[in-house]
Design a protein around this motif. Structure first.
Motif: not given
Length: 445
Positions: A355-356, A375, A377, A423
């Protein structure tokens, strides 16, 4: 990794109003940071003058601190703050308080201008201790201090052949190695590839079989032949022996192209044991992986480079020869070990959805470096996409704008082709590292 350790001191002046709040404010800061999991050491006294400051420095020098918080209770003299900066030499956060009559924030601005003029970095916060976001910012600075200290004590091996030659500088090292060491404090240790291969050849087949049997429990589908896998187990054991012999924190192995495939599987196996072994002799990115793993308190990074761009879905497809940790796949059955040459292997991993992720890259020389801190994903890669990509590492990096625009930015800002994917979101602490180490921070979005 232990929690960061921060020293806290309140500073004030008897000629200014507001000094009576010192003890209450320091206790509040201590409670706020403790609630964030930060280990704190409070000064034994409030510093009202330079003599007090010297006493506090004598105390805090014994504590092996990662950062210092100076609570600016009132306006104070430059000469007293100088003592803390010069004697403790720690990443420092000035905590200004919102009381107009104290000129607290003005004092931070004034002293901050002096530090900037001297080429020294600092950070500051403004508010009362009950503001959770302020405490989180201080924690990030403290974590950065902890990481900087670890990097400055880091031993990083460059594994691979370098003949003795020079132009007008060092003989068996490069000027760039000296520059990198002086900037970051990393000690570079030269190890020959023959040190590993000779140690591997000395390991018996029987011993290697036992090692391989243990490793097979966390190894994906194997397409390489058994003799090759046996040799990989020997290289793995030999690499661990070399790391122990030289007390190494990480390794950057020059395996491509002369030793292509030799270190890939060892890199993957060791990544899941907390040891970084880069497989392209990339010293800078090995150091950044070490930082990111510290920030996350464990885990592994993926290292890749842009293979293709999808502007419709904002996807950068990152690929690499194949040395990524097994744990970064969605499941073990999605990892594949393939033959590479006569005695080598590569590790095929379609990176699991995340997710990130923090994306990073380093470039520079001559003591001037820049670090990508941003950042994105990671989205699911299908089996067909992975096969089409060469059955190696595949990362479908979903970015915040057109993929080609991101590549344009990377090129415009002169960033290296290697991209690290970790991650979790560690941009705050990595930004603090950039600030305190004097590294130019690069963002993309």
């Amino acid at each position: 990794m232990r929690q960061p350790k921060v020293g806290i001191v309140g500073v004030t002046c008897r000629f200014e109003s507001g000094g009576q709040r010192a003890e209450e404010l320091v206790n509040g800061v201590k409670q706020a940071l403790t609630a964030q999991g930060v280990e704190t050491v409070c000064a034994g006294k409030t510093a009202w003058d330079t003599a007090d400051a010297i006493d506090v420095c004598k105390q805090l020098k014994k504590e092996e601190l990662d950062a210092l918080v100076i609570v600016e209770v009132t306006w104070i003299m430059d000469s007293m703050q100088y003592v803390f900066i010069n004697e403790l030499n720690l990443p420092t956060v000035f905590w200004a308080v919102p009381y107009t009559e104290t000129f607290s924030i003005g004092c931070v601005q004034h002293f901050g201008s002096i530090l900037k003029g001297q080429g020294l970095e600092y950070d500051y916060v403004y508010g009362l201790p009950d503001d959770v976001n302020i405490a989180k910012k201080v924690k990030a600075a403290a974590q950065a201090g902890q990481m900087i200290k670890a990097v400055r004590g880091m031993r990083l091996a460059l594994v691979g052949p370098r003949q003795t030659w020079r132009v007008a500088g060092p003989q068996d090292m490069s000027v760039e190695e000296w520059e990198f060491s002086r900037k970051f404090g990393v000690t570079l240790v030269h190890v020959e590839m023959s040190d590993i291969t000779e140690a591997a050849e000395a390991i018996s087949d029987e011993e290697a079989e036992k090692t391989l049997k243990c490793l097979s429990e966390r190894t994906g589908k194997v397409k390489a032949d058994h003799d090759t896998m046996l040799y990989m187990a020997k290289v793995y054991t030999a690499t661990k022996e070399i790391a122990e012999r030289y007390s190494l924190d990480a390794m950057a192995a020059e395996c491509y192209p002369m030793f292509s495939g030799l270190m890939n599987l060892t890199s993957s196996w060791l990544a899941d044991e907390g040891m970084i072994v880069d497989t392209e002799g990339d010293i800078g990115h090995t150091m950044v992986m070490y930082m990111l793993n510290m920030a996350a308190q464990g885990g592994a990074c993926a290292l890749g480079e842009v293979g293709s761009m999808d502007d419709v879905n904002n996807i950068l497809a990152l690929a690499h020869e194949g040395s990524t940790a097994h744990s970064l796949a969605e499941s073990l059955d999605k990892v594949q070990i393939s033959q590479s040459g006569e005695r080598g292997t590569f590790v095929g991993v379609p990176l699991k959805p995340m997710e990130s992720v923090t994306i990073s890259s380093i470039a520079g020389s001559g003591g001037k470096y820049k670090l990508l801190v941003d950042t994105a994903d990671v989205v699911q890669a299908s089996h067909e996409e992975w096969v089409e990509g060469g059955e190696k590492l595949l990362v479908k990096l979903h970015v915040g704008t057109k993929a080609s625009a991101v590549v344009d930015q990377l090129m415009e800002k002169g960033m290296d082709h290697h991209l690290l994917v970790k991650e979790g979101n560690y941009t705050e602490v990595m930004s603090a590292v950039c600030k305190f180490m004097g590294i130019e921070k690069v963002t993309l979005f």
